[in-house]
Write an enzyme that holds these catalytic residues in place. Structure first.
Site, PDB file in Angstrom:
ATOM      1  N   ASP A 705     -13.818 -32.269   8.936  1.00  0.00           N
ATOM      2  CA  ASP A 705     -12.971 -33.504   8.773  1.00  0.00           C
ATOM      3  C   ASP A 705     -14.012 -34.614   8.292  1.00  0.00           C
ATOM      4  OD1 ASP A 705     -11.017 -35.566   8.361  1.00  0.00           O
ATOM      5  OD2 ASP A 705     -10.190 -35.377  10.099  1.00  0.00           O
TER       6      ASP A 705
HETATM    7  C1  BGC Z   1      -8.469 -37.645   8.353  1.00  0.00           C
HETATM    8  C2  BGC Z   1      -8.359 -36.312   7.317  1.00  0.00           C
HETATM    9  C3  BGC Z   1      -8.443 -36.749   5.846  1.00  0.00           C
HETATM   10  C4  BGC Z   1     -10.055 -37.167   5.749  1.00  0.00           C
HETATM   11  C5  BGC Z   1     -10.088 -37.700   4.231  1.00  0.00           C
HETATM   12  C6  BGC Z   1      -9.736 -38.309   8.016  1.00  0.00           C
HETATM   13  O1  BGC Z   1      -9.906 -39.417   8.405  1.00  0.00           O
HETATM   14  O2  BGC Z   1      -8.417 -37.189   9.602  1.00  0.00           O
HETATM   15  O3  BGC Z   1      -6.991 -35.820   7.582  1.00  0.00           O
HETATM   16  O4  BGC Z   1      -8.119 -35.620   5.031  1.00  0.00           O
HETATM   17  O5  BGC Z   1     -10.106 -38.454   6.555  1.00  0.00           O
HETATM   18  O6  BGC Z   1      -9.325 -38.799   3.888  1.00  0.00           O
END
Ligand code: BGC
Length: 917
Positions: A705
């Site tokens: 993530d």
């Molecule tokens: C989230 C993810 C997301 C990623 C990119 C993170 O803050 O938990 O689900 O895909 O950011 O935006």
């Protein structure tokens, strides 16, 4: 090959999905549908402020339009809206506009509601036939719900509104435009005649709801979560919301698995429940067990007066045995076609005995780390919800059978007690407790695994990735040309909003340095999120119903069709994988991101995810299933440790992912922010190697993530410890601003020198990344083989009229007047500047934000309508930071600098245009 992308078809399918996701919980005296010609009084400010999505990365799609429930009711033509009441609301909302809060994770859960007077409601009731009350809630990333008024509970004004409207009208419909299940005590207190969960339905949400209200569609959605009488009845509630670790004491008894086994009386609406405007009957027959398969048919007949669809649910009640088990486990479901009155459909079911197995993590059956079928009676129940079922047949197993021998993985190191049912003398079950088995293996030994044996460096032999594509050289042979440094660079993704891929998207990976590009590796593109393509430069994309709504449809064929459209839209926008589906289990009703996820049940979760993937795969694009695993709370999400038994992991929290991999063919996974049993998932060898890759035979990519942390067991978690990530075969760290320069200051090269990670491990991960790229549309684009596209019925973008701020001539530098600009989500501002000389200029920003450390606030900079860059900042803790973008300008022309804010929360302190020569 030529693809044609039909927007109208997209809208139609999404509208149907939004309608099929609505769940009708109550409909006394056929209150719904609203009859033709009736007059409706609409209450609640949400009629103007429809929540089409939750917040955070999963909610930042820029839809070309959103049809609210009110828009759709007005346009339906079949009914009349009480205009007088409407004007009262219009006037009040003008004075009390929607409150966006401060942006990322700082938007209020609910909006201030208009106070009603008895006179107003009395008058409305005399003027109309029926009242529709809309209650709205948001929640999302970085922000859980809370058991407070205005979040899980009604606000005082909402309560008052229901009291007055229900006390005055004889026909009241309550619509819940929410991401999460909310408290429903008010159903008893005020007893509205009809209740419909409408969730958050994306662009077409209002149309879908209106189709249900007016009877164009007959409700066929079913609850994917149990609605308990009281929040304290949920088994996980006491172990949710900690800042360090949550003990998953409820173990496998999540949702209906708990309630149906030991707390039936605490259920307000059971799992799988949902009404229709017609009635159905069913019977099952032809029950036969042939070798390892249970076969039977269920015939459903529409016994009412209007066409409708019904969902047949199949549950197993296994013997308690030594392990203890829930008395209901969903093993199959199927939705009928639209059945006309009197019409029947027979659906054949086949359930494999092995699907009824339980995981023995304790060795109680003498088969530790195995899926086993304990001896005894297995009963198969069918019905239209978990509570109302009938026996289809049963199977008695004489002797325990071992179904699959696995190995211990991810076991906890902390002891705690977990729930286990025990039967009393009346035959009912109570929950008792047993100690959770803790880890017995030596994890260090497993970590000695060194990766690919094809790891020698051959130097540049002139091979390009295209040679692998054309099968002229093997992938390991090709990777031999890459230096250790190149391989380390490949372990870094670039973003957010990398200029190497589609503007405004979450990240790029693969060919993200000059050297990697030299070897002919294209940069692949990933974009959020589960409910549509997020492009932070303001580009438009379709917004889909949220995950929970889609799951409530229980219609896998429809979802697959919808995601064929998503696949095409991804392809058209040059995005290789969408960062979704989000498929964490609804462990607790307060989790902020439940709206993105599907259900409390892993089987439904896996099936819906698989349908989405299959749809996208038809067009060569894919989804990145997330967040692997246990992303079950937003509070302190990068710190939180989930202490959970191996059995609960395998039977509940990993199960949906397993189905998505094995059945949906998932080949991209995102790990979560937090830890499982002490090891942060992005560097969790057992999660990613022992289970995902070795047991499930997954051979795609795994990415972290965004800015996630990793740790070595017992050590602190940090975003710099990518060595732990590389060792665990999490291939990509997402994201860094400059992979070549190691802007994240990760420890990979240092740890490689020390011998704590190996070139073999880097090659192994590069094989995964290049394998993904070779199969992706990115490769086709790179070598000029991408299909042609045309669009049908494309929507016309509505031009926004923006104020242009005349700013003058850039001599050496020019300060832009930023003190009064709007920086709220989706707002933009244009500055008109003159550049007397041609050459390179830069814009230097000073800005700050009070939002959290992994919040995302994108600012896109356009020059003369061309995007120059999207800068995404995280929360700065109030500190002022500087950012700079460069652009080239011709002599003596007017240049328009446009700033576009994809999310609220940025405060621009200063912006200066400077001459760089
Ligand atoms: C989230 C993810 C997301 C990623 C990119 C993170 O803050 O938990 O689900 O895909 O950011 O935006």
């Amino acid at each position: 090959m030529h693809y044609q992308f039909d927007w109208e078809k997209y809208s139609d399918i999404a509208r149907q999905a939004a309608a099929e996701g609505c769940v009708l919980l109550k409909n006394d005296n056929n209150t719904l549908p609203i009859n033709k010609g009736e007059t409706v009084s609409v209450f609640g400010r949400i009629q103007f402020d429809y929540y089409y999505s939750g917040t955070g990365s999963g909610g930042m799609v820029n839809p070309p339009y959103v049809v609210s429930i009110l828009d759709a009711l007005k346009a339906s033509g079949d009914i009349t809206i009480n205009q007088e009441l409407l004007s009262v609301y219009e006037a009040w909302t003008k004075e009390n506009p929607f409150d966006m809060g401060k942006g990322w994770a700082q938007e209020p859960w609910c909006q201030k509601e208009m106070p009603l007077t008895k006179e107003l409601v009395d008058k409305a009731s005399r003027q109309s036939d029926i009242a529709v009350v809309i209650i709205g809630r948001t929640a999302g990333e970085d922000k859980d719900n809370s058991a407070e008024k205005g979040s899980y509970l009604l606000s005082n004004e909402e309560d008052k509104m229901l009291e007055l409207v229900c006390g005055t009208f004889s026909r009241v419909v309550v619509l819940l435009n929410v991401g999460n299940v909310i408290d429903m005590e008010w159903t008893v207190k005020y007893n509205p005649q009809a209740i419909l969960y409408v969730w958050q339905g994306g662009c077409e949400g209002g149309n879908g709801v209106c189709d249900i209200l007016t009877g164009k569609s007959n409700p066929s959605g079913k609850l994917v979560d149990t609605i308990a009488c009281n929040i304290l009845d949920y088994p996980a509630i006491d172990n949710f919301g900690d800042s360090e670790r949550n003990y998953y004491k409820e173990d496998i008894y999540v949702g209906y698995r708990y309630f149906e086994t030991a707390a039936k009386e605490k259920v307000r609406y059971p799992f799988g429940y949902g009404l229709s405007y017609t009635t159905f009957e069913y019977f099952s027959d032809s029950y036969k067990v042939i070798e390892d398969t249970i076969n039977f048919n269920v015939t459903v007949t529409n016994t009412g007066n209007v066409p409708g669809k019904q969902v047949i649910q199949v549950y197993v009640c296994p013997p308690q045995g030594l392990l203890g088990k829930p008395v209901r486990n969903l093993v199959r479901f199927a939705k009928t076609e639209l059945l006309k009155p009197g019409e029947s459909e027979t659906i054949s079911f086949k359930v494999l005995l092995k699907e009824l197995a339980s995981y023995d993590d304790s060795g109680l059956t003498n088969n530790k780390s195995c899926y086993v079928l304990e001896e005894g009676l297995y009963e198969i129940y069918v019905g239209f919800d978990v509570r109302n079922t009938s026996l289809a047949g049963s199977y008695t197993l004489e002797k325990l059978m071992v179904i699959e021998e696995l190995q211990e993985a991810l076991a906890p190191t902390h002891t705690f007690n977990r729930l286990k049912p025990s039967q009393d003398i009346n035959g009912s079950y109570n929950m008792t407790e047993e100690e959770v088995p803790i880890r017995t293996i030596n994890l260090k030994e497993r970590l000695n695994y060194k990766g690919s044996s094809v790891d020698s460096f051959t130097d540049d032999k002139g091979y390009k990735l295209k040679d692998v594509y054309e099968e002229k050289v093997s992938l390991p042979g090709f990777l031999g040309q890459l230096t250790d440094h190149d391989l380390v660079c490949m372990s870094r993704g670039e973003g957010m909003c990398s200029p190497k891929v589609t503007p405004g998207t979450a990240g790029a990976f693969g060919g993200i340095t000059d050297k990697l590009k030299y070897f002919g590796i294209p940069a692949a593109c990933c974009a959020d999120g589960p409910s549509g393509i997020r492009m932070d430069d303001g580009s438009k994309a379709f917004s889909l119903p949220n995950g929970t709504a889609l799951a409530c449809s229980f219609n896998v064929d429809l979802i697959e069709k919808l995601f064929e459209m998503v696949g095409m839209e991804l392809r058209k926008n040059k995005v290789d994988t969408i960062l979704g589906p989000g498929m964490n289990i609804h462990r607790c009703v307060l989790n902020g991101r439940n709206f993105e996820y599907f259900s409390e049940d892993p089987y439904v979760t896996g099936k819906i995810a698989a349908a989405e993937l299959k749809g996208m795969h038809k067009y060569g694009a894919t989804g990145t299933i997330k967040h692997f695993a246990c992303n079950n709370q937003e509070f302190k999400r990068t710190e939180i440790d989930s202490i959970v038994s191996e059995r609960a992991l395998r039977e509940i929290y990993l199960k949906g992912f397993e189905i998505a991999v094995k059945e949906g063919g998932a080949y991209s996974v995102m790990t979560s922010y937090g830890a499982i049993n002490g090891i942060w998932t992005a560097g969790n060898f057992d999660l990613l190697n022992t289970v995902l890759r070795s047991e499930w035979k997954f051979n795609g990519i795994v990415m972290t993530d965004w800015w996630a942390k990793m740790n070595d067991e017992g050590g602190p978690a940090s975003s710099q410890n990518t060595a732990a990530m590389i060792r665990a075969q999490n291939d990509l760290f997402m994201v860094t601003a400059n992979p070549e320069a190691n802007s994240n200051q990760d420890n990979a090269e240092e740890e490689l020198k020390k011998g704590n990670i190996s070139r073999g491990q880097l090659v192994r991960n590069a094989l995964n990344i290049c394998g993904f790229v070779l199969n992706s549309p990115a490769m086709k684009r790179f070598i000029g083989e991408e299909q042609n596209w045309s669009e049908l019925n494309a929507y016309k973008e509505r031009e926004s009229i923006e104020n242009i701020i005349e700013s003058g001539i850039v001599k050496e530098q020019l300060e832009l007047e930023v003190s009064n600009i709007k920086t709220e989500k989706s707002s933009s501002v244009i500055f008109d500047i003159k550049t007397p000389q041609k050459g390179e200029y830069s814009i230097k920003f000073k800005m700050k934000s009070d939002a959290g450390e992994v919040s995302q606030m994108p600012l896109s900079i356009f020059i003369n309508n061309h995007i120059i860059e999207t800068i995404t900042i995280n929360g700065t803790n109030g500190k002022v930071i500087e950012r700079e973008v460069n652009f080239y300008a011709a002599t003596n022309i007017n240049n328009y600098i446009k700033l576009y804010f994809g999310e609220s929360g940025i405060e621009i302190i200063e912006a200066k245009v400077c001459k760089n020569f």
